[in-house]
Scaffold this active site. Structure first.
Site, PDB file in Angstrom:
ATOM      1  N   ASN A 124      60.950  54.168  62.864  1.00  0.00           N
ATOM      2  CA  ASN A 124      60.535  55.153  63.927  1.00  0.00           C
ATOM      3  C   ASN A 124      60.058  54.070  65.355  1.00  0.00           C
ATOM      4  OD1 ASN A 124      60.900  57.895  64.007  1.00  0.00           O
ATOM      5  ND2 ASN A 124      60.066  57.608  62.143  1.00  0.00           N
TER       6      ASN A 124
ATOM      7  N   ARG B 175      35.230  54.099  58.751  1.00  0.00           N
ATOM      8  CA  ARG B 175      36.550  54.443  59.588  1.00  0.00           C
ATOM      9  C   ARG B 175      36.190  54.180  61.207  1.00  0.00           C
ATOM     10  NH1 ARG B 175      38.380  60.491  58.667  1.00  0.00           N
ATOM     11  NH2 ARG B 175      38.835  59.328  56.709  1.00  0.00           N
TER      12      ARG B 175
ATOM     13  N   ARG C  74      46.650  56.228  58.378  1.00  0.00           N
ATOM     14  CA  ARG C  74      45.339  56.369  58.417  1.00  0.00           C
ATOM     15  C   ARG C  74      44.928  57.428  59.307  1.00  0.00           C
ATOM     16  NH1 ARG C  74      44.211  54.075  54.424  1.00  0.00           N
ATOM     17  NH2 ARG C  74      41.830  54.107  54.710  1.00  0.00           N
TER      18      ARG C  74
ATOM     19  N   ASN D 251      52.352  61.750  67.738  1.00  0.00           N
ATOM     20  CA  ASN D 251      52.415  61.589  66.266  1.00  0.00           C
ATOM     21  C   ASN D 251      53.711  62.240  66.037  1.00  0.00           C
ATOM     22  OD1 ASN D 251      52.218  60.638  63.521  1.00  0.00           O
ATOM     23  ND2 ASN D 251      51.601  62.753  63.285  1.00  0.00           N
TER      24      ASN D 251
ATOM     25  N   HIS E  68      55.767  63.930  62.701  1.00  0.00           N
ATOM     26  CA  HIS E  68      55.433  64.213  61.333  1.00  0.00           C
ATOM     27  C   HIS E  68      56.496  64.788  60.842  1.00  0.00           C
ATOM     28  CE1 HIS E  68      52.849  66.022  58.179  1.00  0.00           C
ATOM     29  NE2 HIS E  68      53.420  67.036  58.490  1.00  0.00           N
TER      30      HIS E  68
ATOM     31  N   SER F 265      58.688  67.063  63.652  1.00  0.00           N
ATOM     32  CA  SER F 265      57.917  67.347  64.875  1.00  0.00           C
ATOM     33  C   SER F 265      57.346  65.982  65.559  1.00  0.00           C
ATOM     34  CB  SER F 265      56.938  68.421  64.390  1.00  0.00           C
ATOM     35  OG  SER F 265      57.538  69.286  63.686  1.00  0.00           O
TER      36      SER F 265
ATOM     37  N   ASP G  45      47.460  66.796  62.345  1.00  0.00           N
ATOM     38  CA  ASP G  45      48.881  67.390  62.414  1.00  0.00           C
ATOM     39  C   ASP G  45      48.854  68.690  63.101  1.00  0.00           C
ATOM     40  OD1 ASP G  45      49.868  65.035  61.172  1.00  0.00           O
ATOM     41  OD2 ASP G  45      49.760  65.947  59.149  1.00  0.00           O
TER      42      ASP G  45
END
Ligand code: GRF
Length: 198
Positions: free
Chosen positions: A15, A67, A93, A109, A111, A138, A147
């Site tokens: 992508n 994190r 991540r 993003n 997904h 999506s 998400d």
């Protein structure tokens, strides 16, 4: 002024490659300034460098469960590259709420499901197990919930008899490569209307 795009990856980066190629089109409203990987062995790093794009890794292994430290290292790279927009492209991540909130409205993003169906992992398996007839991908804005941000575009494909997660994922991927560049192009122009692909 073109929007400066950073692409975050963890793996193969197909992508990412589709996004990089799309931004080479004349008069594109965005330009790639950085590819950042959470895995220093990600194949996508070399693919990006081969296209002349600055590429770096922030290996999550070095940060263990910290994190915040991982995210602040990402942030240093992003600020240094002067990024305006982040595209997560197979980035495996989960980013901290703090980080995501700071980039809100500027982070996308992709997904592999027809959100709100199947947030999280193993989306292809879950769609097949549920007996769905259609599956898809999506592109959405990223918010702290996983998400869950506004969907800016989807593409759907049929699930065929005998499909496995592997065959379904492989058939979906080329459609992801059409979808993400189309959404990024609009997003870079400030257009946040949702448009699905045929
Ligand atoms: C894609 O299926 C994408 O939807 C998901 O992870 C996969 C990444 O593939 N988030 P690639 O690294 O872009 O080839």
């Amino acid at each position: 002024m073109k929007k400066r795009v950073a692409i975050l990856i963890s793996g193969g980066g197909s992508n990412m490659e589709a996004l990089l190629h799309s931004m080479q089109m004349p008069d594109h409203p965005a330009e790639p300034v950085l590819v950042l990987s959470s895995d220093s062995r990600a194949a996508g790093l070399n693919r990006a460098r081969a296209l002349g794009i600055r590429a770096a890794s922030v290996d999550h292994v070095e940060f263990g469960n910290d994190r915040r430290a991982f995210d602040s290292r990402l942030q240093e790279h992003l600020l240094d590259a002067g990024a305006d927009i982040i595209c997560l492209a197979g980035f495996m991540r989960i980013l901290s709420a703090n980080f995501v909130t700071g980039w809100r409205g500027r982070i996308l993003n992709i997904h592999p499901s027809l959100l709100p169906k199947y947030p999280g992992l193993r989306t292809h398996d879950r769609a097949i197990a549920a007996g769905d007839f259609v599956h898809g991908a999506s592109v959405h804005e990223v918010i702290p919930d996983l998400d869950a941000g506004p969907v800016l575009g989807q593409v759907a494909i049929p699930i065929l008899a005998g499909d496995t997660a592997k065959t379904l994922a492989a058939r979906l991927l080329p459609h992801e490569h059409r979808l993400y560049p189309a959404v990024l192009h609009r997003f870079a122009l400030g257009d946040r209307t949702r448009r699905d692909l045929p």
